[in-house]
Design an enzyme around this catalytic site. Structure first.
Site, PDB file in Angstrom:
ATOM      1  N   SER A 139       0.860  -1.184   0.000  1.00 20.30           N
ATOM      2  CA  SER A 139       0.000   0.000   0.000  1.00 20.30           C
ATOM      3  C   SER A 139       0.893   1.230   0.000  1.00 20.30           C
ATOM      4  CB  SER A 139      -0.872   0.008   1.254  1.00 20.30           C
ATOM      5  OG  SER A 139      -1.488   1.281   1.394  1.00 20.30           O
ATOM      6  N   TYR A 166      -0.159  -0.584  10.894  1.00 20.24           N
ATOM      7  CA  TYR A 166      -0.536  -1.144   9.585  1.00 20.24           C
ATOM      8  C   TYR A 166       0.364  -0.552   8.494  1.00 20.24           C
ATOM      9  CZ  TYR A 166      -2.911  -1.579   5.135  1.00 20.24           C
ATOM     10  OH  TYR A 166      -3.168  -1.811   3.809  1.00 20.24           O
ATOM     11  N   LYS A 223       3.153  -2.558   5.837  1.00 20.32           N
ATOM     12  CA  LYS A 223       3.191  -2.502   4.367  1.00 20.32           C
ATOM     13  C   LYS A 223       4.569  -2.043   3.871  1.00 20.32           C
ATOM     14  CE  LYS A 223      -0.397  -4.471   3.617  1.00 20.32           C
ATOM     15  NZ  LYS A 223      -0.609  -5.583   2.684  1.00 20.32           N
TER      16      LYS A 223
HETATM   17  N1  NAP Z   1      -8.804  -1.755   0.939  1.00 24.31           N
HETATM   18  C1  NAP Z   1      -7.823  -0.854   0.778  1.00 24.31           C
HETATM   19  O1  NAP Z   1      -8.074   0.356   0.746  1.00 24.31           O
HETATM   20  C2  NAP Z   1      -6.394  -1.311   0.624  1.00 24.31           C
HETATM   21  C3  NAP Z   1      -5.447  -0.358   0.233  1.00 24.31           C
HETATM   22  C4  NAP Z   1      -4.114  -0.750   0.072  1.00 24.31           C
HETATM   23  C5  NAP Z   1      -3.756  -2.070   0.296  1.00 24.31           C
HETATM   24  N2  NAP Z   1      -4.712  -2.962   0.705  1.00 24.31           N
HETATM   25  C6  NAP Z   1      -4.277  -4.331   0.927  1.00 24.31           C
HETATM   26  O2  NAP Z   1      -5.055  -5.197   0.118  1.00 24.31           O
HETATM   27  C7  NAP Z   1      -5.134  -6.484   0.724  1.00 24.31           C
HETATM   28  C8  NAP Z   1      -6.579  -6.943   0.708  1.00 24.31           C
HETATM   29  O3  NAP Z   1      -7.341  -6.015   1.434  1.00 24.31           O
HETATM   30  P1  NAP Z   1      -8.920  -5.866   1.232  1.00 24.31           P
HETATM   31  O4  NAP Z   1      -9.203  -4.420   1.137  1.00 24.31           O
HETATM   32  O5  NAP Z   1      -9.409  -6.760   0.184  1.00 24.31           O
HETATM   33  O6  NAP Z   1      -9.417  -6.332   2.687  1.00 24.31           O
HETATM   34  P2  NAP Z   1     -10.510  -7.407   3.132  1.00 24.31           P
HETATM   35  O7  NAP Z   1     -11.733  -7.256   2.314  1.00 24.31           O
HETATM   36  O8  NAP Z   1     -10.615  -7.234   4.623  1.00 24.31           O
HETATM   37  O9  NAP Z   1      -9.814  -8.790   2.776  1.00 24.31           O
HETATM   38  C9  NAP Z   1      -8.695  -9.239   3.475  1.00 24.31           C
HETATM   39  C10 NAP Z   1      -8.512 -10.710   3.188  1.00 24.31           C
HETATM   40  O10 NAP Z   1      -7.389 -11.176   3.939  1.00 24.31           O
HETATM   41  C11 NAP Z   1      -7.800 -12.323   4.679  1.00 24.31           C
HETATM   42  N3  NAP Z   1      -7.040 -12.505   5.913  1.00 24.31           N
HETATM   43  C12 NAP Z   1      -6.935 -11.678   6.966  1.00 24.31           C
HETATM   44  N4  NAP Z   1      -6.208 -12.257   7.927  1.00 24.31           N
HETATM   45  C13 NAP Z   1      -5.841 -13.483   7.473  1.00 24.31           C
HETATM   46  C14 NAP Z   1      -5.096 -14.558   8.001  1.00 24.31           C
HETATM   47  N5  NAP Z   1      -4.597 -14.538   9.242  1.00 24.31           N
HETATM   48  N6  NAP Z   1      -4.909 -15.652   7.241  1.00 24.31           N
HETATM   49  C15 NAP Z   1      -5.420 -15.733   6.000  1.00 24.31           C
HETATM   50  N7  NAP Z   1      -6.158 -14.751   5.441  1.00 24.31           N
HETATM   51  C16 NAP Z   1      -6.366 -13.644   6.178  1.00 24.31           C
HETATM   52  C17 NAP Z   1      -9.263 -12.064   4.990  1.00 24.31           C
HETATM   53  O11 NAP Z   1      -9.907 -13.264   5.401  1.00 24.31           O
HETATM   54  P3  NAP Z   1     -11.250 -13.197   6.308  1.00 24.31           P
HETATM   55  O12 NAP Z   1     -12.363 -12.808   5.372  1.00 24.31           O
HETATM   56  O13 NAP Z   1     -11.363 -14.585   6.843  1.00 24.31           O
HETATM   57  O14 NAP Z   1     -10.997 -12.165   7.368  1.00 24.31           O
HETATM   58  C18 NAP Z   1      -9.713 -11.555   3.640  1.00 24.31           C
HETATM   59  O15 NAP Z   1      -9.891 -12.613   2.756  1.00 24.31           O
HETATM   60  C19 NAP Z   1      -4.511  -6.346   2.112  1.00 24.31           C
HETATM   61  O16 NAP Z   1      -3.196  -6.859   2.080  1.00 24.31           O
HETATM   62  C20 NAP Z   1      -4.469  -4.835   2.348  1.00 24.31           C
HETATM   63  O17 NAP Z   1      -3.404  -4.465   3.185  1.00 24.31           O
HETATM   64  C21 NAP Z   1      -6.018  -2.619   0.867  1.00 24.31           C
END
Ligand code: NAP
Length: 334
Positions: free
Chosen positions: A172, A209, A213
């Site tokens: 990120s 967090y 990253k």
């Molecule tokens: N959304 C944003 O604005 C944003 C921006 C920059 C980067 N990111 C990055 O993008 C990635 C995905 O984020 P997202 O927005 O899609 O969030 P999300 O909807 O909360 O999805 C996160 C995923 O990670 C899984 N997860 C969490 N802890 C875990 C563990 N211990 N073992 C295995 N799986 C696990 C969750 O599983 P569960 O459903 O079981 O919890 C879910 O499938 C992350 O790495 C985040 O840092 C997000």
């Protein structure tokens, strides 16, 4: 980078950039991809987009099998011919990660793409069952361990086919405003990981967090320097700020989401773009679907030292806490 400059840049990017889907002529026929954190959010959308480009086999790495099956049911609708398998994966359990990688080694006759995307955000200090702080464990150590363990099947396929496999680690842009003093000057026995695990190092809010990253960026560079780009191209994209359940813990997140966030589909497109395109992206950071410089810190003398120290500490930790991973195999000569 100052926080004000970062947020102004972020707002501009969120308002003006439109992520492109993969071009129609990209065909992934015959290929196998693994996506972690694939039941929801960006991982789910990225998995769906890969599947819709005639991918032959898709492994959804998920914590909860029922949620994974629900995701599979949706992806099947756009990719009925894809062999979609739901595999259990918990990045807060060494045993689960080792079993997942072992299954990839034994069950898959080829592996072409790995998207290490699972992650979380917590505003309060939380200790994982492994005893590490939860961002350190899930976002950093879990991702790092899987990148090592899965590199072998990826490399084997690459060498058989004579073209590099692809590994993408979701980061990120918040890494640009991470509090680097915690890793340049760790207070506990001079160990970065011990210090980040110590609750007194934790400031409530999202800075931990951000730091996790930045650790993913440092790991990607350290790993890339040890992999040959002719075997594996590893890169780390920023998907932008996206609507997803990710920000549910953050009271400011809703407001930002409403006016500025990309959709999860748009966020997923940044990940598929990095995982399939950009053959020149080994060891690189991508944002706005193109190669961009890492934060200045990463190129500084201190940053280079921290990268090496973090690698050394991480490998030592895996050897001690997860001997069943047999990390020696991946770090010969270290
Ligand atoms: N959304 C944003 O604005 C944003 C921006 C920059 C980067 N990111 C990055 O993008 C990635 C995905 O984020 P997202 O927005 O899609 O969030 P999300 O909807 O909360 O999805 C996160 C995923 O990670 C899984 N997860 C969490 N802890 C875990 C563990 N211990 N073992 C295995 N799986 C696990 C969750 O599983 P569960 O459903 O079981 O919890 C879910 O499938 C992350 O790495 C985040 O840092 C997000």
């Amino acid at each position: 980078m100052s926080n004000i400059y970062y947020f102004l840049q972020l707002i501009w990017y969120q308002l003006t950039f439109k992520a492109r889907p993969l071009p129609d002529d990209i065909r992934l026929e015959g290929q196998t991809a693994i996506v972690t954190g694939a039941n929801v959010g960006l991982g789910f959308e990225a998995a769906k987009e890969l599947a819709s480009h005639e991918l032959s086999r898709l492994i959804l790495g998920v914590r909860d099998l029922a949620k994974g099956e629900a995701a599979k049911a949706e992806i099947v609708r756009v990719a009925p011919k894809c062999d979609i398998q739901v595999w259990q994966l918990d990045q807060e359990s060494w045993a689960s990660m080792v079993a997942f990688a072992e299954r990839a080694r034994t069950d898959l006759d080829r592996l072409d793409i790995i998207l290490l995307n699972a992650g979380l955000k917590r505003l309060e200090y939380t200790r994982s069952p492994t005893s590490h702080e939860v961002h350190v464990q899930t976002n950093y150590l879990g991702t790092a361990l899987l990148s090592l363990l899965l590199s072998e099947p990826l490399r084997q396929t690459a060498q058989k086919l004579g073209k590099p496999g692809r590994m993408t680690i979701t980061t990120s842009s918040v890494g640009f405003i991470a509090p680097v003093r915690d890793i340049t000057n760790p207070q506990e026995g001079n160990s970065i990981i011990n210090w980040l695990d110590n609750p007194t190092s934790f400031v409530p809010g999202d800075s931990r967090y951000y730091l996790s990253k930045l650790l993913d960026m440092l790991w990607t560079r350290a790993l890339a320097s040890r992999l040959s780009a002719s075997d594996i191209i590893v890169n780390t994209p920023n998907p932008g700020y996206c609507q997803s359940s990710f920000h549910r813990v953050d009271p400011n997140g809703d407001m930002f989401s409403k006016y500025l966030a990309f959709t999860t589909v748009e966020g997923g497109r940044h990940l598929t773009d990095a995982a399939v395109r950009h053959p020149d992206s080994h060891g690189a950071y991508l944002s706005e679907q193109r190669l961009r410089p890492f934060p200045n810190f990463i190129y500084s003398v201190e940053g280079v030292e921290v990268q090496q120290k973090l690698w050394d500490e991480t490998i030592t930790l895996f050897r001690q806490e997860c001997p069943e991973a047999n990390i020696e195999e991946f770090t010969r000569g270290e």
